[in-house]
Design a protein around this motif. Structure first.
Motif, mmCIF file in Angstrom:
data_model
loop_
_atom_site.group_PDB
_atom_site.id
_atom_site.type_symbol
_atom_site.label_atom_id
_atom_site.label_comp_id
_atom_site.label_asym_id
_atom_site.label_seq_id
_atom_site.Cartn_x
_atom_site.Cartn_y
_atom_site.Cartn_z
ATOM 1 N N PHE A 108 12.986 7.114 23.505
ATOM 2 C CA PHE A 108 11.694 7.807 23.539
ATOM 3 C C PHE A 108 10.718 7.169 22.560
ATOM 4 N N LEU A 109 11.216 6.756 21.399
ATOM 5 C CA LEU A 109 10.363 6.115 20.398
ATOM 6 C C LEU A 109 9.754 4.828 20.949
ATOM 7 N N ILE A 110 10.575 4.011 21.589
ATOM 8 C CA ILE A 110 10.059 2.757 22.173
ATOM 9 C C ILE A 110 9.107 3.064 23.323
ATOM 10 N N PHE A 111 9.433 4.082 24.121
ATOM 11 C CA PHE A 111 8.545 4.498 25.208
ATOM 12 C C PHE A 111 7.180 4.923 24.657
ATOM 13 N N SER A 112 7.194 5.734 23.617
ATOM 14 C CA SER A 112 5.950 6.194 23.003
ATOM 15 C C SER A 112 5.151 5.018 22.449
ATOM 16 N N TRP A 113 5.843 4.118 21.751
ATOM 17 C CA TRP A 113 5.171 2.943 21.188
ATOM 18 C C TRP A 113 4.572 2.064 22.277
ATOM 19 N N SER A 114 5.329 1.795 23.329
ATOM 20 C CA SER A 114 4.845 0.929 24.408
ATOM 21 C C SER A 114 3.693 1.590 25.161
ATOM 22 N N LEU A 115 3.721 2.932 25.283
ATOM 23 C CA LEU A 115 2.622 3.632 25.947
ATOM 24 C C LEU A 115 1.340 3.509 25.132
ATOM 25 N N PHE A 116 1.449 3.641 23.816
ATOM 26 C CA PHE A 116 0.272 3.446 22.970
ATOM 27 C C PHE A 116 -0.246 2.019 23.074
ATOM 28 N N GLN A 117 0.672 1.056 23.037
ATOM 29 C CA GLN A 117 0.255 -0.342 23.158
ATOM 30 C C GLN A 117 -0.439 -0.589 24.488
ATOM 31 N N LEU A 142 -10.318 0.684 32.526
ATOM 32 C CA LEU A 142 -9.280 -0.277 32.910
ATOM 33 C C LEU A 142 -8.935 -1.240 31.784
ATOM 34 N N ASN A 143 -9.560 -1.044 30.619
ATOM 35 C CA ASN A 143 -9.338 -1.939 29.487
ATOM 36 C C ASN A 143 -8.041 -1.572 28.763
ATOM 37 N N VAL A 144 -6.936 -1.764 29.470
ATOM 38 C CA VAL A 144 -5.612 -1.488 28.918
ATOM 39 C C VAL A 144 -4.842 -2.796 28.825
ATOM 40 N N ASN A 145 -3.755 -2.770 28.098
ATOM 41 C CA ASN A 145 -2.946 -3.975 27.927
ATOM 42 C C ASN A 145 -1.823 -3.951 28.968
ATOM 43 N N TRP A 146 -2.084 -4.580 30.091
ATOM 44 C CA TRP A 146 -1.169 -4.504 31.232
ATOM 45 C C TRP A 146 0.199 -5.109 30.935
ATOM 46 N N ILE A 147 0.281 -5.938 29.904
ATOM 47 C CA ILE A 147 1.555 -6.565 29.557
ATOM 48 C C ILE A 147 2.622 -5.507 29.261
ATOM 49 N N TYR A 148 2.174 -4.366 28.699
ATOM 50 C CA TYR A 148 3.118 -3.326 28.287
ATOM 51 C C TYR A 148 3.488 -2.357 29.402
ATOM 52 N N LEU A 149 2.881 -2.508 30.565
ATOM 53 C CA LEU A 149 3.148 -1.561 31.645
ATOM 54 C C LEU A 149 4.618 -1.564 32.055
ATOM 55 N N VAL A 203 6.550 0.426 29.601
ATOM 56 C CA VAL A 203 6.273 1.852 29.781
ATOM 57 C C VAL A 203 7.110 2.414 30.922
ATOM 58 N N ILE A 204 7.166 1.701 32.025
ATOM 59 C CA ILE A 204 7.913 2.165 33.199
ATOM 60 C C ILE A 204 9.417 2.200 32.909
ATOM 61 N N ILE A 205 9.924 1.116 32.322
ATOM 62 C CA ILE A 205 11.366 1.027 32.067
ATOM 63 C C ILE A 205 11.813 2.090 31.072
ATOM 64 N N PHE A 206 11.163 2.131 29.902
ATOM 65 C CA PHE A 206 11.612 3.051 28.862
ATOM 66 C C PHE A 206 11.203 4.493 29.160
ATOM 67 N N GLY A 207 10.101 4.684 29.888
ATOM 68 C CA GLY A 207 9.735 6.037 30.292
ATOM 69 C C GLY A 207 10.740 6.612 31.266
ATOM 70 N N THR A 208 11.154 5.793 32.234
ATOM 71 C CA THR A 208 12.153 6.236 33.210
ATOM 72 C C THR A 208 13.491 6.512 32.539
ATOM 73 N N LEU A 209 13.901 5.606 31.664
ATOM 74 C CA LEU A 209 15.181 5.771 30.969
ATOM 75 C C LEU A 209 15.150 6.986 30.048
ATOM 76 N N SER A 210 14.038 7.188 29.360
ATOM 77 C CA SER A 210 13.908 8.329 28.467
ATOM 78 C C SER A 210 13.986 9.643 29.239
ATOM 79 N N TYR A 211 13.302 9.708 30.383
ATOM 80 C CA TYR A 211 13.342 10.934 31.195
ATOM 81 C C TYR A 211 14.733 11.158 31.771
ATOM 82 N N HIS A 212 15.410 10.075 32.106
ATOM 83 C CA HIS A 212 16.791 10.192 32.585
ATOM 84 C C HIS A 212 17.684 10.824 31.517
ATOM 85 N N LEU A 213 17.464 10.430 30.272
ATOM 86 C CA LEU A 213 18.297 10.949 29.185
ATOM 87 C C LEU A 213 17.966 12.402 28.879
#
Length: 516
Positions: free
Chosen positions: A160-169, A186-193, A196-206
């Motif tokens: 969750f910590l990495i998910f939160s950090w990557s979402l902010f980034q 649209l001025n977001v950093n798409w590199i982190y998307l 966000v998807i990987i760790f957000g999905t994994l975090s919700y799974h947990l």
């Protein structure tokens, strides 16, 4: 590589200290890891993991019978299977002991120490704050306790910590300014998307508590809109707020099932103030921790060159804490608020750094700064916990939980062929191989499902008399936590018609009766 070498060379004492913190964290989590017996929901993870280890299928294992359990609860057995799969890999190479079952949790706790340092540094750009944060995690009593249990929370926290950090980034790490509203949205950093998807999905799974990130996002956008209200960029955050509100309305109108599922996890204006106690249990005194928490919040919000990371950390901590107190529709427990602890440590560490920097500037001495930092390491944590009679390293008969290892050892020594038991069967790890008939009881599931498994929801006198009529000797084992699943009449029957066992192995909040 040259950049890394320069970093290590320039700040070698910080990294030497960090290495010491990591080693200390490892000792506190691995030392005597198998000393205490399993408790509470640990048994659910143990049974499900052993079942997968034995069969390759997520089906709880019955250690008593040496076979898959008749219990049919696939949602429970498959829960957080990514975590349990790691435990199963350990069992492929080592014996199923308490130490080995808990090893994955302990390792995740150690890894979190390292992750927390670098995430904190990313947010604060301050190595001292990052080091103090890592140290506070290393010696945190709630963290140590949960890192020494077979539960997914040890993995959930860093994910969750990495998910939160990557979402902010993703949202706010791009420095480019734009005048167009659409371009700014649209001025977001798409590199982190992807992260966000990987760790957000994994975090919700947990754990579904990951959904609290919605509240954090909303509060962050509102806060940034207010802070930047005199700047053009305020339109960006204001638009994000409107998008979230409209999005919520559309979900309610067109995906009502999802909306109802989300709302069912909430209860408005509840009174779960005990969560504050769980947060403050990290510190020697709650007032000390509370003051540094407030000072650290002030520091991150007002003294940083870029206030956005500070706003994100403050929003993450206080939004989730307030939600836990007033909105969460669940029992109060330290494991549930566990995932917000790292953000609290960042704030407290920032408070320590702010105090040390202030005193250094006033007294003009670098040694004062170091004295404050060292003093925080000595005075802030709750070290007295390690000298208590009952803690995560050892327990006695006065512990809050029963020592099922000793209790069932007594039963195994005294049971005879043809005997039977009435007990919560999910604790069968401790009567492994006994192959004894068990009348299981206690569950939140429907009575129909329990009946199919030969289990009852609540033990009454009729159930006890049937067992006594069928078997020569019936052993009844339950703890004070199980009493809600046993009628008062049945407990009175035990006292009047059965023999309460008194032995050195049967101590604490547990009852053992022998009925013949």
């Amino acid at each position: 590589m040259d950049k890394i070498k320069k970093e290590l060379s320039q700040y070698k004492w910080i990294y030497i200290a960090l290495l010491g913190v990591v080693v200390f964290s490892a000792v506190l989590r691995l030392w005597g890891l198998g000393n205490n017996p399993f408790v509470a929901d640990e048994f659910l993870d143990v049974n499900a993991t052993q079942g997968y280890h034995q069969t390759g299928v997520w089906q709880a294992w019955d250690f008593n019978q040496g076979d898959v359990s008749v219990r049919d609860n696939p949602d429970s057995d498959k829960r957080a299977w990514v975590y349990r799969w790691q435990v199963a890999q350990v069992l492929d190479h080592f014996e199923p002991t308490e130490f080995n079952f808990r090893l994955v949790s302990a390792l995740w706790g150690i890894i979190t120490t390292i992750i927390l340092y670098f995430v904190t540094f990313s947010f604060t750009k301050n190595r001292w704050i990052a080091l103090i944060t890592a140290f506070l995690w290393a010696v945190s009593i709630p963290a140590i306790e949960l890192n020494r249990k077979v539960r997914m929370y040890s993995m959930f926290v860093p994910i969750f910590l990495i998910f939160s950090w990557s979402l902010f980034q993703f949202i706010d790490s791009k420095k480019k300014k734009t005048s167009s509203l659409v371009a700014s949205i649209l001025n977001v950093n798409w590199i982190y998307l992807v992260l966000v998807i990987i760790f957000g999905t994994l975090s919700y799974h947990l754990h579904q508590l990951t959904g609290n990130i919605i509240f954090v996002l909303f509060v962050y956008f509102v806060a940034m809109f207010v802070i930047k209200r005199k700047e053009v960029v305020a339109r960006r955050y204001g638009t994000y707020v409107l998008i979230m509100l409209v999005g919520g309305l559309l979900v309610k109108l067109f995906v009502p099932n999802l909306w109802e599922q989300f709302m069912s996890s909430l209860t408005f204006f509840d009174n779960h103030w005990n969560y504050i106690g769980h947060i403050m249990s990290n510190y020697w005194h709650p007032i000390l921790g509370g003051v540094l928490l407030i000072v650290g919040s002030w520091y991150l919000l007002t003294k940083q060159v870029d206030e956005r990371p500070g706003v994100w950390v403050v929003s993450s901590f206080f939004t989730i804490l307030v939600s836990a107190i007033f909105l969460w529709n669940r029992n109060v427990g330290p494991q549930y608020i566990f995932f917000v602890q790292p953000f609290g440590f960042m704030l407290v560490a920032s408070g320590v750094y702010a105090l040390a920097s202030y005193l250094q500037s006033k007294l003009g001495s670098r040694s004062v700064f170091m004295i404050v930092i060292i003093a925080s390491f000595v005075l802030l944590p709750s070290y007295f916990y390690f000298f208590q009679d009952n803690n995560t390293y050892h327990i006695n008969s006065k512990a809050d939980t029963a020592n099922y290892r000793k209790v069932f050892l007594f039963v195994k020594k005294n049971v005879n062929d043809g005997d039977a038991m009435i007990t919560r069967n999910f604790r069968n790890y401790y009567f492994s191989g006994l192959n004894i008939p068990v009348l299981d009881f206690g569950s939140e599931r429907s009575e129909e499902k329990l009946k199919d498994e030969g289990k009852v929801k609540k033990i009454d006198v009729v159930d006890v008399e049937k067992m006594i009529a069928q078997y020569p000797t019936v052993w009844i084992i339950y703890s004070d936590n199980d009493e809600k699943f046993i009628t008062k009449e049945a407990r009175l029957y035990f006292m009047q018609h059965c023999t309460k066992q008194n032995d050195l192995l049967v101590r604490g909040k547990v009852y053992v009766y022998k009925c013949e």
